[in-house]
Design a protein around this motif. Structure first.
Motif, PDB file in Angstrom:
ATOM      1  N   ARG A 133       0.837  -1.216   0.000  1.00 42.15           N
ATOM      2  CA  ARG A 133       0.000   0.000   0.000  1.00 42.15           C
ATOM      3  C   ARG A 133       0.867   1.261   0.000  1.00 42.15           C
ATOM      4  O   ARG A 133       0.621   2.217  -0.733  1.00 42.15           O
ATOM      5  CB  ARG A 133      -0.884   0.021   1.251  1.00 42.15           C
ATOM      6  CG  ARG A 133      -2.330  -0.351   1.005  1.00 42.15           C
ATOM      7  CD  ARG A 133      -3.132  -0.227   2.274  1.00 42.15           C
ATOM      8  NE  ARG A 133      -3.409   1.156   2.633  1.00 42.15           N
ATOM      9  CZ  ARG A 133      -3.517   1.605   3.889  1.00 42.15           C
ATOM     10  NH1 ARG A 133      -3.348   0.783   4.893  1.00 42.15           N
ATOM     11  NH2 ARG A 133      -3.799   2.846   4.128  1.00 42.15           N
ATOM     12  N   ILE A 134       1.898   1.262   0.866  1.00 39.80           N
ATOM     13  CA  ILE A 134       2.769   2.446   0.980  1.00 39.80           C
ATOM     14  C   ILE A 134       3.477   2.705  -0.348  1.00 39.80           C
ATOM     15  O   ILE A 134       3.540   3.839  -0.825  1.00 39.80           O
ATOM     16  CB  ILE A 134       3.795   2.262   2.125  1.00 39.80           C
ATOM     17  CG1 ILE A 134       3.085   2.162   3.481  1.00 39.80           C
ATOM     18  CG2 ILE A 134       4.797   3.417   2.151  1.00 39.80           C
ATOM     19  CD1 ILE A 134       3.960   1.654   4.623  1.00 39.80           C
ATOM     20  N   ARG A 135       4.002   1.629  -0.953  1.00 42.35           N
ATOM     21  CA  ARG A 135       4.708   1.755  -2.223  1.00 42.35           C
ATOM     22  C   ARG A 135       3.785   2.268  -3.341  1.00 42.35           C
ATOM     23  O   ARG A 135       4.242   2.909  -4.291  1.00 42.35           O
ATOM     24  CB  ARG A 135       5.281   0.396  -2.636  1.00 42.35           C
ATOM     25  CG  ARG A 135       6.612   0.059  -1.969  1.00 42.35           C
ATOM     26  CD  ARG A 135       7.752   0.760  -2.681  1.00 42.35           C
ATOM     27  NE  ARG A 135       9.053   0.281  -2.249  1.00 42.35           N
ATOM     28  CZ  ARG A 135      10.029   1.033  -1.790  1.00 42.35           C
ATOM     29  NH1 ARG A 135       9.839   2.331  -1.632  1.00 42.35           N
ATOM     30  NH2 ARG A 135      11.194   0.539  -1.468  1.00 42.35           N
ATOM     31  N   ALA A 136       2.484   1.987  -3.205  1.00 47.20           N
ATOM     32  CA  ALA A 136       1.537   2.370  -4.267  1.00 47.20           C
ATOM     33  C   ALA A 136       1.151   3.848  -4.209  1.00 47.20           C
ATOM     34  O   ALA A 136       0.665   4.397  -5.198  1.00 47.20           O
ATOM     35  CB  ALA A 136       0.284   1.508  -4.164  1.00 47.20           C
ATOM     36  N   ILE A 137       1.371   4.507  -3.056  1.00 41.70           N
ATOM     37  CA  ILE A 137       0.892   5.893  -2.878  1.00 41.70           C
ATOM     38  C   ILE A 137       1.515   6.826  -3.919  1.00 41.70           C
ATOM     39  O   ILE A 137       0.808   7.564  -4.623  1.00 41.70           O
ATOM     40  CB  ILE A 137       1.172   6.393  -1.437  1.00 41.70           C
ATOM     41  CG1 ILE A 137       0.327   5.596  -0.437  1.00 41.70           C
ATOM     42  CG2 ILE A 137       0.862   7.892  -1.314  1.00 41.70           C
ATOM     43  CD1 ILE A 137       0.755   5.757   1.010  1.00 41.70           C
ATOM     44  N   ALA A 138       2.853   6.781  -4.033  1.00 40.87           N
ATOM     45  CA  ALA A 138       3.527   7.666  -4.999  1.00 40.87           C
ATOM     46  C   ALA A 138       3.166   7.265  -6.426  1.00 40.87           C
ATOM     47  O   ALA A 138       2.934   8.131  -7.288  1.00 40.87           O
ATOM     48  CB  ALA A 138       5.042   7.602  -4.802  1.00 40.87           C
ATOM     49  N   ARG A 139       3.086   5.957  -6.669  1.00 39.57           N
ATOM     50  CA  ARG A 139       2.778   5.472  -8.024  1.00 39.57           C
ATOM     51  C   ARG A 139       1.408   5.972  -8.478  1.00 39.57           C
ATOM     52  O   ARG A 139       1.243   6.431  -9.608  1.00 39.57           O
ATOM     53  CB  ARG A 139       2.829   3.937  -8.029  1.00 39.57           C
ATOM     54  CG  ARG A 139       2.761   3.325  -9.411  1.00 39.57           C
ATOM     55  CD  ARG A 139       3.027   1.829  -9.402  1.00 39.57           C
ATOM     56  NE  ARG A 139       1.980   1.066  -8.745  1.00 39.57           N
ATOM     57  CZ  ARG A 139       2.176   0.329  -7.655  1.00 39.57           C
ATOM     58  NH1 ARG A 139       3.364   0.252  -7.096  1.00 39.57           N
ATOM     59  NH2 ARG A 139       1.179  -0.350  -7.105  1.00 39.57           N
ATOM     60  N   LEU A 140       0.419   5.922  -7.585  1.00 46.10           N
ATOM     61  CA  LEU A 140      -0.941   6.366  -7.924  1.00 46.10           C
ATOM     62  C   LEU A 140      -1.016   7.887  -8.086  1.00 46.10           C
ATOM     63  O   LEU A 140      -1.954   8.404  -8.687  1.00 46.10           O
ATOM     64  CB  LEU A 140      -1.937   5.889  -6.867  1.00 46.10           C
ATOM     65  CG  LEU A 140      -2.107   4.357  -6.787  1.00 46.10           C
ATOM     66  CD1 LEU A 140      -2.972   3.966  -5.601  1.00 46.10           C
ATOM     67  CD2 LEU A 140      -2.703   3.809  -8.081  1.00 46.10           C
ATOM     68  N   ALA A 141      -0.014   8.602  -7.515  1.00 42.07           N
ATOM     69  CA  ALA A 141       0.032  10.065  -7.684  1.00 42.07           C
ATOM     70  C   ALA A 141       0.894  10.447  -8.889  1.00 42.07           C
ATOM     71  O   ALA A 141       1.215  11.632  -9.086  1.00 42.07           O
ATOM     72  CB  ALA A 141       0.601  10.704  -6.423  1.00 42.07           C
ATOM     73  N   ASN A 142       1.281   9.420  -9.696  1.00 47.54           N
ATOM     74  CA  ASN A 142       2.111   9.625 -10.890  1.00 47.54           C
ATOM     75  C   ASN A 142       3.488  10.222 -10.569  1.00 47.54           C
ATOM     76  O   ASN A 142       4.036  11.010 -11.340  1.00 47.54           O
ATOM     77  CB  ASN A 142       1.394  10.522 -11.918  1.00 47.54           C
ATOM     78  CG  ASN A 142       0.081   9.897 -12.367  1.00 47.54           C
ATOM     79  OD1 ASN A 142       0.022   8.696 -12.626  1.00 47.54           O
ATOM     80  ND2 ASN A 142      -0.970  10.703 -12.418  1.00 47.54           N
ATOM     81  N   ILE A 143       4.015   9.875  -9.400  1.00 45.97           N
ATOM     82  CA  ILE A 143       5.360  10.319  -9.003  1.00 45.97           C
ATOM     83  C   ILE A 143       6.298   9.129  -9.169  1.00 45.97           C
ATOM     84  O   ILE A 143       6.138   8.115  -8.486  1.00 45.97           O
ATOM     85  CB  ILE A 143       5.380  10.814  -7.530  1.00 45.97           C
ATOM     86  CG1 ILE A 143       4.341  11.915  -7.300  1.00 45.97           C
ATOM     87  CG2 ILE A 143       6.787  11.252  -7.123  1.00 45.97           C
ATOM     88  CD1 ILE A 143       4.624  13.208  -7.999  1.00 45.97           C
ATOM     89  N   ASP A 144       7.272   9.262 -10.071  1.00 44.45           N
ATOM     90  CA  ASP A 144       8.176   8.128 -10.289  1.00 44.45           C
ATOM     91  C   ASP A 144       9.415   8.230  -9.384  1.00 44.45           C
ATOM     92  O   ASP A 144       9.590   9.203  -8.644  1.00 44.45           O
ATOM     93  CB  ASP A 144       8.576   8.011 -11.762  1.00 44.45           C
ATOM     94  CG  ASP A 144       9.329   9.237 -12.279  1.00 44.45           C
ATOM     95  OD1 ASP A 144       9.934   9.964 -11.454  1.00 44.45           O
ATOM     96  OD2 ASP A 144       9.313   9.475 -13.494  1.00 44.45           O
ATOM     97  N   GLU A 145      10.278   7.229  -9.476  1.00 46.39           N
ATOM     98  CA  GLU A 145      11.448   7.151  -8.589  1.00 46.39           C
ATOM     99  C   GLU A 145      12.393   8.336  -8.785  1.00 46.39           C
ATOM    100  O   GLU A 145      12.958   8.857  -7.821  1.00 46.39           O
ATOM    101  CB  GLU A 145      12.204   5.837  -8.821  1.00 46.39           C
ATOM    102  CG  GLU A 145      11.516   4.630  -8.196  1.00 46.39           C
ATOM    103  CD  GLU A 145      12.334   3.353  -8.341  1.00 46.39           C
ATOM    104  OE1 GLU A 145      13.573   3.439  -8.490  1.00 46.39           O
ATOM    105  OE2 GLU A 145      11.722   2.268  -8.302  1.00 46.39           O
ATOM    106  N   GLU A 146      12.575   8.755 -10.021  1.00 43.82           N
ATOM    107  CA  GLU A 146      13.490   9.873 -10.298  1.00 43.82           C
ATOM    108  C   GLU A 146      12.980  11.160  -9.648  1.00 43.82           C
ATOM    109  O   GLU A 146      13.757  11.951  -9.087  1.00 43.82           O
ATOM    110  CB  GLU A 146      13.647  10.053 -11.815  1.00 43.82           C
ATOM    111  CG  GLU A 146      14.670  11.119 -12.218  1.00 43.82           C
ATOM    112  CD  GLU A 146      16.019  10.978 -11.512  1.00 43.82           C
ATOM    113  OE1 GLU A 146      16.487  11.998 -10.958  1.00 43.82           O
ATOM    114  OE2 GLU A 146      16.591   9.865 -11.467  1.00 43.82           O
TER     115      GLU A 146
END
Length: 649
Positions: free
Chosen positions: A529-542
């Motif tokens: 769930r935690i890992r998905a938060i940034a992904r769902l906000a369209n924020i990538d690793e870079e």
């Protein structure tokens, strides 16, 4: 400090060599150049290694508890310079109103002053004196004295924010542990020709996790599998092999079920006198290294190894095999060493060694001239200390072996193999696995539970659980398989590691697969769930990496502050486990971190959306960075526990 001092000395030596010709001595110019070159090379090497060490230390996560202990240690030393080894007690506060940490040394100092100097001073007065002597530092915002003499410590927010930014930029780096020591861990250790059963589960899982922790902390770790691969039982196995597969030397025998093969040979050994005699002859020929009998022994060992490896592959276990046979040639010298030093007594033909403080002696040679487990364990201990040069030896063996191992360790001290003040030799004991009836874990028919059956049952139940949650409808076949293995093996490992290893624990698939409470299922789901938060906000690793370098982590909300401090306790948790070898502390911490994150997430918007359209209107990047820091620490915690999280569950 040592390296800096050596650099000063070497620099001075190079200068001395430059002026050597002026001192009335005329060494060859070539020799002088060589010596000078060697010293310059050593000097450059030391400078480089010192820079690397400083760089590594700069990236290391700071152990805040250790920092506070240094600060309060200096304050107590300044306040009471005459006190030898005053108590130094610094712990995280249990409630926010008592600050972030507490120093509770004043009460102990009161008792010492009363006993040694007959001075009656109140703890509060002592606490005041300590606080006045706190040196300048970057981490304490303020201190307050509460109650009878507790010193409540409030951390600086900019200090905590800076440490979190360092974690995000550098990753989870191990706390500095000083000189790189060698650690030898003895774990798993099943017997050849017998299947691994549930009793081997704890040693295998606990030992693997300990190795991972010491490796992460920068130690040189040797993982040893002390297999039961030598002894009288091989006589009956070889004799049975000769009868059942007479052409075993040229055609590899198709032993499908080694357990059944073992039982057949044992039945014959117990009921057939002629077979029993031949079995004893086989032992003699094996121990005299007869090539045909060595080949038979190797065949039997290979069948077992393949079965063991199936389990080790499932559980992601890495070991170096070093069974009892490895030490066989050393045993004669062990007996001689104890004899030469006058420790051996003869009792009814046996050679025994009494160790002070232990009522039962070690038998190092039987009356028939054979060796025992005591002899092989002494040989293993000496090899690990004197040949492997182990600084720390850890035996992950069940509690039932405690007296035996302590006797062996004490014998090693008695004969002078090691000094416990210099070398740490520890028995990491553990309790037994119980069934839900609170009795030893058995099958319905009363047999010991085979470990491979247990793992297969775990896979089946994990898949059932995922399908109950309709995960098979949203995950690809590959993702579903990865989730199944992550949950099944993660839950089995975590159920063991989350209990204090010294206690027995009840094995229950229902409890370990529950996605509520302190279980791997809950933690794995929380992590995903935690890992998905940034992904769902369209924020990538870079984007996260860039933000980590540029953003200041704001910790104004009480839940942000609580989470930030919790994340930074990771190094002190690891340090504690390196000292007491109790891995359940890490499990408790990961559960606390997950629940603290949930509080933060429920109270602090990371991503703000329009209520009507669901469109993202604002991304609070500093909060996404807190999510990332939480996930990074959880991932390293999982890695130490040997648990593999998945991106989608």
């Amino acid at each position: 400090a040592f390296q800096e001092n050596e650099i000063k000395l070497l620099t001075a030596e190079i200068e001395r060599l430059k002026n050597f010709g002026c001192l009335g001595v005329s060494p060859s110019l070539e020799g002088l150049r060589d010596e000078n070159a060697k010293l310059k090379y050593r000097l450059n090497f030391l400078r480089k290694s010192l820079q690397e060490e400083r760089s590594k230390t700069a990236k290391s996560m700071i152990n805040i508890n250790s920092c506070l202990q240094e600060i309060f240690g200096a304050a107590i030393q300044a306040a009471y310079p005459d006190l030898e080894n005053p108590p130094l007690v610094v712990t995280p506060s249990q409630q926010p109103k008592f600050g972030d940490y507490q120093c509770n040394s004043a009460m102990g100092i009161t008792q010492i002053l009363l006993k040694t100097k007959e001075q009656k001073v109140s703890p509060r007065e002592i606490a005041e004196k300590i606080t006045k002597n706190i040196p300048a530092n970057e981490c304490i915002e303020k201190v307050e004295i509460a109650g009878p003499g507790f010193i409540n410590v409030h951390l600086r927010k900019d200090f905590v924010s800076k440490q979190l930014s360092s974690l995000l930029v550098n990753g989870v780096q191990p706390p500095a542990v000083g000189k790189r020591k060698k650690v030898v861990v003895d774990f798993s250790s099943p017997n050849i020709a017998k299947e691994m059963h549930v009793g081997h589960l704890r040693s295998t899982i606990i030992g693997e996790s300990m190795c991972r922790l010491f490796e992460f902390a920068g130690y040189d770790v040797l993982r040893l599998n002390h297999l039961g691969d030598w002894g009288t039982q091989f006589g009956m196995l070889i004799a049975h092999l000769q009868d059942k597969f007479p052409d075993y030397l040229t055609v590899s025998p198709p032993i499908g079920d080694l357990q059944a093969f073992y039982k057949e040979s044992k039945r014959r050994f117990d009921t057939e006198e002629e077979f029993k005699k031949r079995a004893y002859q086989c032992v003699v020929l094996l121990q005299s290294k007869n090539p045909d009998f060595i080949k038979a022994w190797e065949l039997i060992c290979d069948v077992s190894r393949k079965e063991f490896q199936k389990i080790y592959s499932c559980l992601d276990i890495t070991l170096v095999e070093r069974g009892e046979s490895f030490y066989h040639e050393m045993m004669k010298d062990i007996v001689k060493e104890f004899e030469d030093k006058g420790f051996v007594q003869v009792d009814d033909g046996r050679k025994i060694v009494f160790v002070p403080g232990f009522p039962v002696p070690l038998t190092i040679m039987k009356s028939d001239g054979g060796y025992t487990y005591d002899t092989s364990d002494l040989a293993a201990l000496k090899h690990r200390l004197c040949e492997e040069k182990g600084d720390i030896l850890i035996y992950v063996v069940d509690s039932g072996q405690s007296v035996h191992l302590q006797t062996v360790f004490a014998a090693g001290q008695m004969i002078g193999w090691y000094d416990p003040k210099v070398t740490r030799v520890a028995h990491a004991a553990f309790g037994v696995v119980l069934g839900e009836d609170k009795k030893k874990f058995k099958t319905r028919s009363g047999d010991t539970v085979r470990l491979i059956d247990l793992l297969e049952e775990g896979l089946k139940r994990a898949m059932d659980k995922l399908k109950d949650k309709e995960r098979d409808k949203v995950l690809t076949a590959e993702e579903l398989k990865a989730a199944q293995m992550s949950v099944a093996f993660g839950c089995i490992k975590y159920a063991d590691l989350s209990h204090n290893r010294l206690n027995d624990y009840v094995f229950s698939f229902d409890k370990m697969l529950d996605d509520r409470g302190n279980t791997a299922a809950y933690l794995l789901y929380a992590f995903t769930r935690i890992r998905a938060i940034a992904r769902l906000a369209n924020i990538d690793e870079e984007m996260l990496r860039k933000a980590a370098r540029e953003e200041v982590l704001i910790l104004d909300h009480e839940k942000e502050w609580k989470l930030g401090k919790c994340i930074l306790r990771f190094p002190e948790i690891l340090q504690k486990i390196l000292e007491d070898l109790l891995l359940h502390t890490l499990c408790d911490y990961l559960y606390e971190l997950a629940t603290t994150f949930t509080e933060f997430y429920d109270n602090c918007y990371c991503v703000e959306k329009d209520r009507q359209s669901g469109q993202i209107v604002k991304v609070n990047m500093w909060r996404l960075l807190l999510c990332e820091a939480t996930a990074t620490v959880m991932a390293k915690g999982f890695d130490i526990l040997g648990i593999k999280p998945v991106q989608r569950m």
